[in-house]
Design a protein around this motif. Structure first.
Motif, PDB file in Angstrom:
ATOM      1  N   ALA A  38       0.827  -1.210   0.000  1.00  0.00           N
ATOM      2  CA  ALA A  38       0.000   0.000   0.000  1.00  0.00           C
ATOM      3  C   ALA A  38       0.862   1.262   0.000  1.00  0.00           C
ATOM      4  N   LEU A  39       2.150   1.123   0.404  1.00  0.00           N
ATOM      5  CA  LEU A  39       3.046   2.288   0.425  1.00  0.00           C
ATOM      6  C   LEU A  39       3.620   2.579  -0.949  1.00  0.00           C
ATOM      7  N   GLY A  40       3.333   1.722  -1.892  1.00  0.00           N
ATOM      8  CA  GLY A  40       3.880   1.917  -3.242  1.00  0.00           C
ATOM      9  C   GLY A  40       4.821   0.780  -3.587  1.00  0.00           C
ATOM     10  N   ASP A  41       4.904   0.472  -4.856  1.00  0.00           N
ATOM     11  CA  ASP A  41       5.709  -0.661  -5.299  1.00  0.00           C
ATOM     12  C   ASP A  41       7.180  -0.514  -4.913  1.00  0.00           C
ATOM     13  N   ASP A  42       7.723   0.699  -5.095  1.00  0.00           N
ATOM     14  CA  ASP A  42       9.150   0.890  -4.848  1.00  0.00           C
ATOM     15  C   ASP A  42       9.485   0.696  -3.378  1.00  0.00           C
ATOM     16  N   VAL A  43       8.680   1.315  -2.515  1.00  0.00           N
ATOM     17  CA  VAL A  43       8.905   1.172  -1.072  1.00  0.00           C
ATOM     18  C   VAL A  43       8.798  -0.291  -0.682  1.00  0.00           C
ATOM     19  N   ALA A  44       7.732  -0.956  -1.191  1.00  0.00           N
ATOM     20  CA  ALA A  44       7.517  -2.354  -0.836  1.00  0.00           C
ATOM     21  C   ALA A  44       8.707  -3.205  -1.260  1.00  0.00           C
TER      22      ALA A  44
END
Lengths: 305, 370
Positions: free
Chosen positions: B261-267
């Motif tokens: 949910a924090l974004g693909d890159d963060v995940a």
């Protein structure tokens, strides 16, 4: 020169038409009144009811919307007729194939074909009657109209008089026994729909003195029911309409499921062993005068009267 | 997890009973005590809401078992059925008809809601739902085709759930393809457009099936609008393993969804295998919605509405969202089914119509916000 020929042609055709039928007949139907000044000889019918009506007076249509399956017409009717050409499904007849037959009369169903009435009328004079939503009494009226249209009004009248006698005989036999409340239904693997008192078979049974547990004043022909509602209605006899063409390959129906349930035994029809199987092709799909007689015969036979 | 703090803080402020806590938050610069306090009160608030909806489910279930029958079924019969069974007619109706139907409603509601939650988590798109992905229509089409061409393949009777699953998978992949989800170009609008187009296409094919085979006409309504009529214990036995399997897999994935949910890159930076997560989550979404459709036809809007309501009530943590969505979905479907008994009594209204009546205005409201 050409004018004289035209004039001669006109007189010739006028004389011919007069000899074919002395008075132009006006046939009233659902979309108005259509004058027919000749006895039609190339007829296309778009419902089974109308095919059956023609068979009663010995007329074979050139084209029938028979769902491309001639076997849907019971052998007892098929044997009385010559061969015809299929013009597609009753739900979706092929205008091209109808036109190719060059008909001089088309008989169509009100609920299925009213939207293509203009297109049909351009091909040939078209009569529109009720079949899909017709009850028993309307089927009789329509048969007489069709008889009139093909110039066999008297023959049809005679046949209908015979029919009335047959039905009255069955009615008398049923009146002698105790009253029976019936349910007519189709059971399939995801649902159970009962035919009401205004459906074709329902109205025949009403006529015979067997009252339907689903009395209907509107034109609702079928009602989907749950087991709980069936138990509440609790008919004395249950006629299950299945298709003979259905093989054992079809998935098991709700009836197969329910008959194992302890609740099923609560039904009066089950207690009296009055759960019957009848052919849906005749009881629901065909909707004709002669089929009505077969329904009456089968009803008696199944009830053991 | 830091980004979730403002959300919880906001929620805390919205609650009047927590007024003094807001006071402390203004007084103190250090945010750590606020965090611990708000988490504790949030947990208790969530617990209260959980208990409330469990009790609500029990209440509407009791109603569902007793209303809308011509046979007299009351609380007394229900009590006797549980403690003093004597095989009388009302008790048999409860045991053979109403209870299996109620339990199916609960399971189907949970299936659809969880499927919707997963669809939204996997695509990070609030408008995603099993219906938008055409899973329901795809499964319905597959079952209708099965009705025409038979379900026996190489001499083996294929299970209905498998057929429905393949149909649902087909349409989900189709929507993903046109919605740009596979090449990373997706936007909420594009997904909805692709969903609408594929759904209409599938509905057209279902209608074509009905024209081709007149005997299917009886079932057309069934394949276009779902219904909970005529369920039995066998349906529950077929559904329940899938419910448990998917719920377990989903809870196992919950942490991953929180990070996604924090974004693909963060995940990805936090060690989440986004592709694996999406495949597993999407697979579960298809299994849940397709098995529901195989049992009672396409029922729309549950999967769309419930995750949003759940988010409003318990926040964005998937560890809470998963069980809460299932609970809310069960509530919604049992309420809709009870209404379907009552609207056109003594006849029944298909439950799909009831959920659509509730869901369509909700969808409009939602798309206005987005």
């Amino acid at each position: 020169m050409s004018k004289t020929v035209n004039l001669l042609m006109f007189f010739a055709s006028a004389i011919l038409s007069i000899t074919a039928s002395a008075v132009p007949r006006i046939i009233n139907h659902e979309m108005g009144a259509t004058p027919l000044d000749q006895t039609p000889s190339r007829i296309v019918v778009l419902e089974f009811s109308f095919l059956e009506a023609l068979s009663l007076v010995g007329v074979t249509p050139v084209g029938v919307a028979d769902d491309n399956r001639k076997t849907r017409v019971p052998a007892r009717i098929r044997n009385k007729l010559n061969d015809w050409l299929s013009v597609g499904a009753r739900k979706q007849p092929s205008l091209e194939r109808i036109r190719a037959l060059n008909p001089d009369l088309i008989i169509a169903d009100w609920s299925r074909h009213q939207t293509i009435y203009d297109a049909l009328n351009q091909i040939a004079p078209t009569l529109v009657f009720n079949s899909f939503k017709a009850d028993y009494h309307e089927i009789l009226t329509v048969a007489q109209r069709i008889g009139d249209a093909v110039g066999k009004g008297a023959a049809m009248q005679q046949r209908l008089a015979q029919h009335d006698l047959k039905m009255a005989a069955v009615r008398a036999q049923i009146a002698n026994s105790s009253p029976v409340a019936v349910m007519l239904a189709v059971s399939w693997h995801k649902g159970f729909s009962a035919h009401t008192s205004v459906s074709f078979a329902g109205s025949i049974l009403e006529q015979l003195g067997l009252s339907n547990v689903l009395q209907e004043n509107s034109d609702v022909v079928t009602r989907k029911l749950t087991l709980e509602q069936i138990i509440t209605l609790n008919p004395d006899a249950l006629y299950l309409m299945n298709l003979e063409e259905e093989s054992s390959a079809t998935p098991s129906t709700l009836y197969d499921q329910w008959k194992k349930s302890p609740l099923w035994a609560y039904l009066k029809a089950v207690k009296n062993s009055r759960v019957f199987f009848v052919d849906r092709n005749i009881w629901a799909r065909f909707r004709g005068v002669q089929t009505a007689e077969w329904v009456a015969e089968q009803t008696l036979e199944k009830l053991g009267l | 997890m830091n980004t979730t703090i403002p959300q919880q803080y906001k929620l805390n402020q919205g609650c009047p009973s927590q007024g003094n806590l807001d006071q402390t938050s203004k007084d103190q610069d250090n945010s750590i005590p606020i965090y611990s306090v708000s988490v504790r009160s949030l947990v208790s608030l969530t617990l209260v809401r959980f208990v409330f909806f469990v009790l609500l489910l029990l209440l509407v279930s009791t109603f569902n078992l007793t209303v809308g029958s011509a046979v007299d079924i009351g609380w007394q019969q229900l009590y006797n059925y549980m403690l003093n069974f004597d095989a009388s007619l009302p008790q048999l109706i409860i045991g053979e008809i109403r209870l299996p139907r109620l339990l199916t409603s609960i399971i189907i509601g949970a299936h659809l809601a969880l499927s919707g939650l997963l669809a939204q988590a996997v695509t990070r798109n609030g408008l995603a739902s099993p219906s938008i992905f055409g899973i329901n229509s795809g499964a319905a089409l597959a079952m209708a085709l099965g009705g025409i061409f038979g379900t026996v393949w190489l001499g083996i009777q294929l299970p209905m759930i498998l057929i429905a699953f393949l149909g649902g998978l087909f349409s989900a992949v189709l929507v993903c393809l046109f919605g740009g989800l596979l090449n990373g170009q997706h936007s909420p609008l594009r997904l909805v457009l692709a969903g609408v187009a594929v759904n209409l296409f599938l509905a057209a094919l279902i209608r074509a099936c009905v024209i081709l085979d007149e005997d299917l006409a009886d079932s057309v309504l069934y394949w276009l609008v779902g219904s909970l009529e005529n369920r039995n214990w066998q349906d529950i036995k077929t559904l329940l393993p899938w419910t448990l399997l998917c719920a377990l897999v989903t809870i196992y994935l919950a942490r991953g969804f929180n990070l996604l949910a924090l974004g693909d890159d963060v995940a990805r930076g936090l060690g989440v295998n986004a592709l694996k997560l999406r495949l597993l989550g999407g697979g579960c979404a298809v299994v849940l919605a397709a098995s529901a459709t195989a049992t009672c036809g396409p029922i729309g809007f549950v999967g769309l509405m419930i995750p949003h309501i759940a988010r409003k009530l318990v926040g964005d943590d998937y560890c809470l969202l998963i069980p809460f969505s299932m609970l809310l979905g069960a509530n919604l479907l049992v309420i809709s089914d009870t209404l379907s008994h009552l609207i056109a009594f003594p006849y029944e209204t298909p439950v799909g119509v009831v959920t659509a009546l509730i869901g369509a205005p909700f969808f409009l409201l939602l798309s206005k916000k987005i």
